[in-house]
Scaffold this active site. Structure first.
Site, PDB file in Angstrom:
ATOM      1  N   ILE A 189      -3.432  -6.563  -8.468  1.00  0.00           N
ATOM      2  CA  ILE A 189      -4.302  -6.416  -6.851  1.00  0.00           C
ATOM      3  C   ILE A 189      -4.707  -5.245  -6.542  1.00  0.00           C
ATOM      4  CG2 ILE A 189      -4.083  -7.237  -4.642  1.00  0.00           C
ATOM      5  CD1 ILE A 189      -1.851  -9.364  -5.013  1.00  0.00           C
ATOM      6  N   ARG A 190      -5.598  -4.915  -7.530  1.00  0.00           N
ATOM      7  CA  ARG A 190      -5.640  -3.237  -6.416  1.00  0.00           C
ATOM      8  C   ARG A 190      -4.444  -1.649  -7.407  1.00  0.00           C
ATOM      9  NH1 ARG A 190      -6.319  -5.709  -2.159  1.00  0.00           N
ATOM     10  NH2 ARG A 190      -4.983  -4.578  -0.972  1.00  0.00           N
ATOM     11  N   GLU A 198       0.910  -0.961   0.023  1.00  0.00           N
ATOM     12  CA  GLU A 198      -0.432   0.188   0.069  1.00  0.00           C
ATOM     13  C   GLU A 198       0.611   1.182  -0.432  1.00  0.00           C
ATOM     14  OE1 GLU A 198      -2.817   0.854  -0.536  1.00  0.00           O
ATOM     15  OE2 GLU A 198      -2.651   2.754  -0.337  1.00  0.00           O
ATOM     16  N   SER A 199       0.879   1.926  -0.650  1.00  0.00           N
ATOM     17  CA  SER A 199       1.460   2.869  -0.855  1.00  0.00           C
ATOM     18  C   SER A 199       1.679   4.354   0.011  1.00  0.00           C
ATOM     19  CB  SER A 199       1.667   3.573  -2.665  1.00  0.00           C
ATOM     20  OG  SER A 199       0.051   4.029  -3.080  1.00  0.00           O
ATOM     21  N   CYS A 258       3.885  -2.520  -8.580  1.00  0.00           N
ATOM     22  CA  CYS A 258       2.187  -2.535  -7.417  1.00  0.00           C
ATOM     23  C   CYS A 258       2.626  -1.368  -6.686  1.00  0.00           C
ATOM     24  CB  CYS A 258       1.576  -3.449  -7.292  1.00  0.00           C
ATOM     25  SG  CYS A 258      -0.144  -3.034  -7.378  1.00  0.00           S
ATOM     26  N   GLU A 300       6.318 -11.568  -8.407  1.00  0.00           N
ATOM     27  CA  GLU A 300       6.673 -12.375  -6.788  1.00  0.00           C
ATOM     28  C   GLU A 300       5.438 -13.057  -6.849  1.00  0.00           C
ATOM     29  OE1 GLU A 300       5.872  -8.927  -7.100  1.00  0.00           O
ATOM     30  OE2 GLU A 300       4.756  -8.584  -5.604  1.00  0.00           O
ATOM     31  N   ARG A 339      -2.972   5.208  -9.540  1.00  0.00           N
ATOM     32  CA  ARG A 339      -3.898   4.006  -8.881  1.00  0.00           C
ATOM     33  C   ARG A 339      -4.776   3.707  -8.529  1.00  0.00           C
ATOM     34  NH1 ARG A 339      -4.066   6.208  -3.031  1.00  0.00           N
ATOM     35  NH2 ARG A 339      -3.827   4.756  -2.033  1.00  0.00           N
ATOM     36  N   HIS A 341       1.812  -8.478 -10.587  1.00  0.00           N
ATOM     37  CA  HIS A 341       3.486  -8.775  -8.774  1.00  0.00           C
ATOM     38  C   HIS A 341       3.831 -10.175  -9.278  1.00  0.00           C
ATOM     39  CE1 HIS A 341       1.784  -6.610  -5.652  1.00  0.00           C
ATOM     40  NE2 HIS A 341       0.293  -6.327  -6.540  1.00  0.00           N
TER      41      HIS A 341
HETATM   42  N1  GLN Z   1      -2.975  -0.350  -4.049  1.00  0.00           N
HETATM   43  C1  GLN Z   1      -2.091  -0.002  -3.597  1.00  0.00           C
HETATM   44  C2  GLN Z   1      -1.516   1.463  -3.974  1.00  0.00           C
HETATM   45  O1  GLN Z   1      -2.278   2.541  -4.192  1.00  0.00           O
HETATM   46  C3  GLN Z   1      -1.470  -1.038  -4.418  1.00  0.00           C
HETATM   47  C4  GLN Z   1      -1.688  -2.121  -4.263  1.00  0.00           C
HETATM   48  C5  GLN Z   1      -0.710  -3.353  -4.648  1.00  0.00           C
HETATM   49  O2  GLN Z   1       0.788  -2.516  -4.605  1.00  0.00           O
HETATM   50  N2  GLN Z   1      -1.274  -4.877  -4.747  1.00  0.00           N
HETATM   51  O3  GLN Z   1      -0.865   1.821  -3.073  1.00  0.00           O
END
Ligand code: GLN
Length: 220
Positions: free
Chosen positions: A158-159, A64-65, A95, A201, A124, A199
């Protein structure tokens, strides 16, 4: 350089394995360390400036940034990481890590800052609620070591952010091929910096990490 570490990889000679750090404030750190070691680099978690000083390159994981930005600031790492990237340290972000490497971030939280380095705008959580997490094949330029030839990998999103636009200096490595996000940029390279919306990884496919380690080795 090299303060606090007697094992500075850059001082160990060109033939020595690279030491790649994984920014370990939050996110999927262990997976990246395992992938880097599997492609022949030494890998360490980075939580302090002395650890940052010792590495030849840095991976910024998914997670999560906004949290990563806050923790990097709290751990006094934000400015040192930003500075090393600006000075040319190779880095790869997946991500949330892609967001951290972007010069410009859309739909950021109030006050949210990135390290920057890649001359691009990312959005994002770009893929929206209905497809906020999805998987699919991605054609990735140079994935198998030959620039101009695409390798196909399984993208796990993922998001995820996407790249809204890039400056001319940025190479587009991959776009979404099908579905609602078709055509969107999801992997880039700018000098010694790489980023992916997805991702690798989490898939066991070593080729993106292999490409980054080759890039970091060439930059040394
Ligand atoms: N939505 C996340 C963000 O804004 C990133 C999601 C992720 O790293 N899987 O940081």
């Amino acid at each position: 350089m090299g303060t606090g570490s007697g094992t500075h990889a850059a001082a160990a000679g060109a033939g020595a394995p690279l030491l790649i750090g994984v920014l370990a404030l939050q996110g999927d750190v262990r997976e990246h360390i395992a992938m880097l070691e599997a492609v022949g680099a030494r890998a360490v978690a980075v939580r302090r400036v002395a650890e940052l000083d010792a590495v030849d390159g840095l991976v910024i994981p998914g997670g999560e940034s906004t949290t990563m930005w806050k923790l990097a600031t709290a751990f006094d790492l934000f400015e040192p990481v930003r500075k090393r990237i600006a000075e040319g340290m190779p880095a790869y972000g997946s991500c949330a890590g892609m967001i951290m490497l972007a010069d410009r971030v859309l739909d950021a939280a109030p006050g949210q800052e990135s390290f920057g380095g890649i001359a691009m705008t990312v959005r994002r959580n770009a893929f929206g609620r209905q497809i906020d997490s999805f998987e699919g094949p991605i054609g990735f330029d140079g994935l198998d070591g030959v620039d101009g030839v695409e390798g196909v990998l399984h993208g796990v999103f993922i998001r995820a952010p996407w790249v809204e636009e890039v400056d001319p200096a940025v190479h587009v490595s991959a776009r979404v091929t099908a579905g609602p996000g078709a055509g969107r940029i999801v992997a880039v390279q700018h000098g010694a910096l790489m980023a992916t919306s997805f991702h690798p990884e989490l898939t066991g496919d070593l080729r993106v990490h292999g490409r980054f380690v080759r890039l970091a080795r060439a930059a040394r």
